[in-house]
Design a protein around this motif. Structure first.
Motif, PDB file in Angstrom:
ATOM      1  N   TYR A  93       0.949  -1.211  -0.103  1.00 55.00           N
ATOM      2  CA  TYR A  93      -0.037   0.044  -0.016  1.00 55.00           C
ATOM      3  C   TYR A  93       0.702   1.152   0.012  1.00 55.00           C
ATOM      4  CZ  TYR A  93      -3.696   3.521   1.030  1.00 55.00           C
ATOM      5  OH  TYR A  93      -4.442   4.469   0.780  1.00 55.00           O
ATOM      6  N   ARG A  97       0.874   4.276  -2.783  1.00 52.22           N
ATOM      7  CA  ARG A  97       0.939   5.906  -2.392  1.00 52.22           C
ATOM      8  C   ARG A  97       1.911   6.350  -2.664  1.00 52.22           C
ATOM      9  NH1 ARG A  97      -0.070   6.997   3.754  1.00 52.22           N
ATOM     10  NH2 ARG A  97      -1.381   8.535   3.096  1.00 52.22           N
ATOM     11  N   ALA A 136      -6.593   1.220   2.193  1.00 53.48           N
ATOM     12  CA  ALA A 136      -6.818   2.371   1.971  1.00 53.48           C
ATOM     13  C   ALA A 136      -7.831   3.108   2.583  1.00 53.48           C
ATOM     14  CB  ALA A 136      -7.173   2.691   0.377  1.00 53.48           C
ATOM     15  N   ILE A 205      -6.858   5.852  -4.633  1.00 50.40           N
ATOM     16  CA  ILE A 205      -6.300   5.813  -3.108  1.00 50.40           C
ATOM     17  C   ILE A 205      -7.101   7.081  -2.540  1.00 50.40           C
ATOM     18  CG2 ILE A 205      -4.297   6.573  -1.733  1.00 50.40           C
ATOM     19  CD1 ILE A 205      -2.552   4.681  -3.739  1.00 50.40           C
TER      20      ILE A 205
END
Length: 216
Positions: A93, A97, A136, A205
């Motif tokens: 994740y 990002r 998220a 996101i």
């Protein structure tokens, strides 16, 4: 022209397996290999791959920092596909990002590996499964919600973002909304600009972190 791929993983067997799967395809070519993220920038400059398939955890420079370095340093960066063992890995994740375009599980079947590379190379869809959507949502913040409110998306842009968050391609969104593909591309570009997002992954996101969309 074939899709060119740079493989970056500290496990030689993983690289060999990916190479065997990808080079069996007539439209994909493995341009080179590296054993650590620290080698990515010079190799990308030398080889100009379309996609970097990169392990998220490596001893010297991991996939997160390597992704940041590529996007910060190169004017025309390749697409980045991070490779991981676990789909709910927070490292994955963080890599998304940081700007990665999708991710691939090491246990994926050959057809899934090929599909992931093609999907990321095309750039009009994304790999964003349920486990990552949940991560998220957990990162939600008032800052993300305020940024989404400031974006002031139109009704059609809202619809497009929701469908993007479901992983739909431009063609699929066009069919869903009964509009032309070029119209969808225009809306996608507007969504990215209003959210200050580099690409579809960053926009999605933002959508989950703001609570604009929630995991199904």
């Amino acid at each position: 022209m074939p899709i060119t791929v740079l493989l970056v993983d500290d496990e030689p067997l993983v690289r060999a397996g990916l190479r065997a799967v990808l080079e069996a395809q007539p439209d994909i070519e493995v341009a080179g290999e590296a054993a650590d993220g620290a080698a990515v920038i010079p190799l990308v400059r030398q080889l100009r791959p379309d996609v970097v398939a990169m392990d998220v955890r490596m001893p010297l420079l991991d996939g997160i920092e390597a992704t940041r370095a590529v996007l910060r340093t190169l004017a025309d960066p390749p697409k980045i596909l991070v490779i991981t063992t676990f789909e709910n890995d927070e490292y994955v994740y963080e890599a998304l990002r940081a700007g990665a375009d999708g991710f691939l599980l090491k246990r994926a079947r050959p057809a899934e590996i090929v599909h992931a590379v093609r999907l990321v190379a095309e750039g009009d869809s994304l790999l964003f499964p349920a486990a990552v959507r949940s991560l998220a949502a957990e990162y939600g913040s008032t800052t993300a919600r305020a940024a989404m409110e400031r974006a002031a998306l139109t009704g059609r842009e809202v619809a497009v973002l929701r469908l993007m968050a479901r992983g739909m391609s431009n063609a699929e969104i066009a069919a869903q909304l009964v509009v032309g593909t070029e119209t969808v591309k225009t809306h996608v570009s507007a969504v990215l600009a209003k959210l200050g997002a580099r690409d579809r992954t960053q926009a999605v996101i933002a959508a989950y972190e703001s609570g604009f969309v929630t995991p199904a």
